[in-house]
Design a protein around this motif. Structure first.
Motif, PDB file in Angstrom:
ATOM      1  N   ILE A   1      77.346  17.749  15.947  1.00 25.27           N
ATOM      2  CA  ILE A   1      76.598  16.560  16.313  1.00 25.27           C
ATOM      3  C   ILE A   1      75.470  16.393  15.284  1.00 25.27           C
ATOM      4  O   ILE A   1      74.676  17.308  15.081  1.00 25.27           O
ATOM      5  CB  ILE A   1      76.021  16.668  17.725  1.00 25.27           C
ATOM      6  N   PHE A   2      75.443  15.240  14.650  1.00 29.02           N
ATOM      7  CA  PHE A   2      74.432  14.919  13.649  1.00 29.02           C
ATOM      8  C   PHE A   2      73.448  13.913  14.266  1.00 29.02           C
ATOM      9  O   PHE A   2      73.851  13.078  15.066  1.00 29.02           O
ATOM     10  CB  PHE A   2      75.076  14.276  12.421  1.00 29.02           C
ATOM     11  N   GLY A   3      72.210  14.009  13.868  1.00 26.71           N
ATOM     12  CA  GLY A   3      71.244  13.068  14.409  1.00 26.71           C
ATOM     13  C   GLY A   3      70.060  12.834  13.505  1.00 26.71           C
ATOM     14  O   GLY A   3      69.867  13.513  12.500  1.00 26.71           O
ATOM     15  N   ALA A   4      69.279  11.876  13.897  1.00 29.05           N
ATOM     16  CA  ALA A   4      68.015  11.582  13.226  1.00 29.05           C
ATOM     17  C   ALA A   4      67.081  10.972  14.257  1.00 29.05           C
ATOM     18  O   ALA A   4      67.513  10.421  15.252  1.00 29.05           O
ATOM     19  CB  ALA A   4      68.220  10.601  12.080  1.00 29.05           C
TER      20      ALA A   4
ATOM     21  N   PRO B   1      72.732   9.825  25.732  1.00 30.69           N
ATOM     22  CA  PRO B   1      71.840  10.914  26.162  1.00 30.69           C
ATOM     23  C   PRO B   1      70.904  11.394  25.054  1.00 30.69           C
ATOM     24  O   PRO B   1      69.743  11.721  25.322  1.00 30.69           O
ATOM     25  CB  PRO B   1      72.804  12.031  26.573  1.00 30.69           C
ATOM     26  N   LEU B   2      71.387  11.435  23.822  1.00 27.88           N
ATOM     27  CA  LEU B   2      70.533  11.871  22.715  1.00 27.88           C
ATOM     28  C   LEU B   2      69.539  10.776  22.322  1.00 27.88           C
ATOM     29  O   LEU B   2      68.386  11.071  21.991  1.00 27.88           O
ATOM     30  CB  LEU B   2      71.384  12.293  21.521  1.00 27.88           C
ATOM     31  N   LYS B   3      69.959   9.539  22.381  1.00 25.81           N
ATOM     32  CA  LYS B   3      69.031   8.444  22.070  1.00 25.81           C
ATOM     33  C   LYS B   3      67.915   8.380  23.116  1.00 25.81           C
ATOM     34  O   LYS B   3      66.777   8.068  22.789  1.00 25.81           O
ATOM     35  CB  LYS B   3      69.781   7.127  21.958  1.00 25.81           C
ATOM     36  N   ALA B   4      68.247   8.715  24.356  1.00 23.76           N
ATOM     37  CA  ALA B   4      67.227   8.753  25.414  1.00 23.76           C
ATOM     38  C   ALA B   4      66.188   9.841  25.142  1.00 23.76           C
ATOM     39  O   ALA B   4      65.060   9.751  25.608  1.00 23.76           O
ATOM     40  CB  ALA B   4      67.888   8.977  26.773  1.00 23.76           C
ATOM     41  N   LYS B   5      66.562  10.848  24.379  1.00 20.34           N
ATOM     42  CA  LYS B   5      65.638  11.931  24.030  1.00 20.34           C
ATOM     43  C   LYS B   5      64.842  11.627  22.759  1.00 20.34           C
ATOM     44  O   LYS B   5      64.045  12.438  22.337  1.00 20.34           O
ATOM     45  CB  LYS B   5      66.402  13.241  23.880  1.00 20.34           C
ATOM     46  N   GLY B   6      65.117  10.492  22.113  1.00 22.51           N
ATOM     47  CA  GLY B   6      64.347  10.099  20.943  1.00 22.51           C
ATOM     48  C   GLY B   6      65.127  10.001  19.645  1.00 22.51           C
ATOM     49  O   GLY B   6      64.575   9.626  18.620  1.00 22.51           O
ATOM     50  N   TYR B   7      66.414  10.335  19.666  1.00 27.50           N
ATOM     51  CA  TYR B   7      67.225  10.169  18.449  1.00 27.50           C
ATOM     52  C   TYR B   7      67.347   8.678  18.157  1.00 27.50           C
ATOM     53  O   TYR B   7      67.444   7.865  19.067  1.00 27.50           O
ATOM     54  CB  TYR B   7      68.629  10.721  18.672  1.00 27.50           C
TER      55      TYR B   7
END
Length: 168
Positions: free
Chosen positions: A165-168, A101-107
């Motif tokens: 939750i960590f992201g980039a 779900p986060l990768k779908a948002k651009g992460y």
């Protein structure tokens, strides 16, 4: 004797040419992929969540690593993860962690730290920093986003849950 001197000069010339060729290449490393995702923070966390956020950034800053920024999508996903944990057992794991779900948002990168049974920010961050895997996530310089959510049970700390939750 002159043959040996000529041979030595020849090998010295070969070494010099090889060195100059290597020096010209300068062992270029690939540039880190920069996220196109721009973090947005409009959600206000609790005092405990903000304390955890600040303590994690202190750990990074002590080591010369850029601080993380809050992001609403990471916070919302952390809240979703809190709902995955059983409230009676008091046990957490990474089962059910799904970065899609986060990768779908651009992460481009997503990591998670979870814990239970602590009563304050200092203890949970201390525990994470003393775990090789959790520490690696906190100190990962390629991460630039952090979302924190806590479900605190003041009567029974074993039922308190923490998700970052960590992201980039």
């Amino acid at each position: 004797m002159t043959q040996y001197i000529a041979l030595a000069i020849f090998f010295l010339a070969l070494l010099t040419v090889g060195f100059l060729q290597l020096k010209g290449k300068k062992n270029k490393q690939p540039k880190p992929q920069r996220p196109s995702y721009k973090p947005v923070s409009t959600l206000k966390g609790t005092k405990l969540e903000n304390d955890i956020f600040n303590l994690i950034n202190e750990q990074r800053e002590l080591r010369g690593i850029a601080p993380l920024v809050k992001d609403d999508n990471a916070v919302r996903y952390a809240k979703t993860r809190l709902n995955d944990f059983p409230t009676k057992v008091g046990q957490v794991n990474h089962d059910g962690f799904n970065p899609t779900p986060l990768k779908a948002k651009g992460y481009i990168r997503v990591g998670e730290n979870v814990a239970h049974g602590y009563k304050d920010a200092e203890r949970v961050v201390f525990a994470w920093m003393n775990s090789k895997e959790h520490r690696a996530t906190i100190l990962n310089p390629s991460m630039n986003i952090l979302g924190v959510k806590v479900k605190l049970d003041k009567k029974n700390k074993k039922k308190s849950f923490f998700v970052t939750i960590f992201g980039a």
